[in-house]
Enzyme design. Structure first.
Site, PDB file in Angstrom:
ATOM      1  CG  ASN A  58       1.631 -15.675   2.709  1.00  0.00           C
ATOM      2  OD1 ASN A  58       1.307 -16.558   1.906  1.00  0.00           O
ATOM      3  ND2 ASN A  58       2.818 -15.095   2.702  1.00  0.00           N
ATOM      4  CE  LYS A  62       5.039 -17.117   4.607  1.00  0.00           C
ATOM      5  NZ  LYS A  62       6.288 -16.821   5.286  1.00  0.00           N
ATOM      6  CD  GLU A  93       5.086  -9.958   5.216  1.00  0.00           C
ATOM      7  OE1 GLU A  93       4.289 -10.484   5.970  1.00  0.00           O
ATOM      8  OE2 GLU A  93       5.595 -10.535   4.236  1.00  0.00           O
ATOM      9  N   GLY A 111       8.940 -15.737   9.763  1.00  0.00           N
ATOM     10  CA  GLY A 111       9.123 -17.162  10.067  1.00  0.00           C
ATOM     11  C   GLY A 111      10.239 -17.440  11.059  1.00  0.00           C
ATOM     12  CB  SER A 163       7.433 -13.709  14.105  1.00  0.00           C
ATOM     13  OG  SER A 163       8.371 -14.466  13.354  1.00  0.00           O
TER      14      SER A 163
END
Ligand code: PGA
Length: 265
Positions: free
Chosen positions: A20, A22, A181, A187, A227
């Site tokens: 991903n 982002k 998630e 993150g 993470s």
């Protein structure tokens, strides 16, 4: 359940490592990152695992062209609008995404839920429209830190599943990939322990079995995200109910992303 049986049911499911990106990578940067991923995947990814790269919209068409004929790597988007088409300035429809050749779309990412107010009810519509246009949703669910600390994380997961997905019949549900998630792990550098992740993944599978039957549940790929990196991926992916990962930060580095995918070699 003995370990042999675990391995057997786990083998039924597609192993997926999805990136991903982002809102990162300009056009040229994205193309060069993807070209590295394609090369490394070609040389080093030897198992049956599948790689999905979910890029910003601007890259989709080019990435699909670059991946033509490659059976290991697919391309996906990170969002799609719930409507078919119309006066929704700035939005992109599922049909448009599919027309680029992209096969997947991330829906319900916690950043969309948090910053763009996406609710389970809205996501149910997005899922429906995506499937109608033959896009496979990677449907994200997960609790916040506060929800975990108040011990309501199982309820949160349960309602995200029910309200976001249970309008689907078993055939359509079978096209959906789930990504667990935990919001507190995204993150942040804090990963769920493999035991925490496995506990929720097993719960998700049990819920799916209760709604759609064991057969459907056994074939649903449930990815972990938050993470994940080349160091922690082997232990996470070794869990009986973890079928791969949705990778944010580490998907921006071809070496790390490929190393994560190689865990399934
Ligand atoms: P992260 O992001 O790997 O950077 O934590 C995961 C995600 O948001 O999908």
């Amino acid at each position: 359940m003995d370990h042999g049986l675990w391995t057997k049911t786990k083998d039924m499911r597609k192993k997926i490592v999805a990136g991903n990106w982002k809102m990162n990578m300009d056009y040229e940067e994205g193309l060069s990152l993807f070209s590295e991923v394609l090369n490394m995947a070609h040389d080093e990814v030897t198992g049956k695992q599948h790689i999905v790269v979910c890029s910003p919209f601007i890259h989709l068409h080019s990435l699909v062209q670059m991946a033509k004929g490659n059976t290991k790597v697919s391309v996906g988007a990170q969002n799609a609008h719930q409507a078919e088409s119309g006066a929704f300035t700035g939005e992109t429809s599922a049909k448009m995404i599919r027309s680029t050749g992209a096969e997947y779309v991330i829906l319900g990412h916690s950043e969309r839920r948090q910053y763009f107010g996406e609710t389970n009810e809205l996501l149910a519509k997005k899922v429906y429209t995506a499937l109608k246009h033959s896009l496979k949703p990677i449907f994200c669910i997960g609790e916040t830190l506060q929800e975990r600390e108040s011990n309501v994380h199982f309820d949160v997961i349960k309602s995200q599943l029910a309200e976001g997905l249970y309008h689907l019949d078993a055939g359509h549900f079978g096209q959906v990939v789930i990504a667990y998630e935990p919001v507190w792990a995204i993150g942040t550098g804090v990963t769920a322990t493999s035991a925490q992740a496995q506990e929720i993944h097993a719960f998700i599978r049990k819920e799916i079995a209760a709604k759609y039957g064991q057969e459907v549940a056994d074939h649903t790929s449930i990815l972990y995200g938050g993470s994940a990196n080349p160091k922690n991926a082997p232990e996470l992916f070794a869990q009986p109910d973890i079928d791969g990962g949705l990778i944010g930060g580490a998907s921006l580095k071809s070496r790390d992303f490929t190393d994560i995918a190689k865990v399934f070699n």
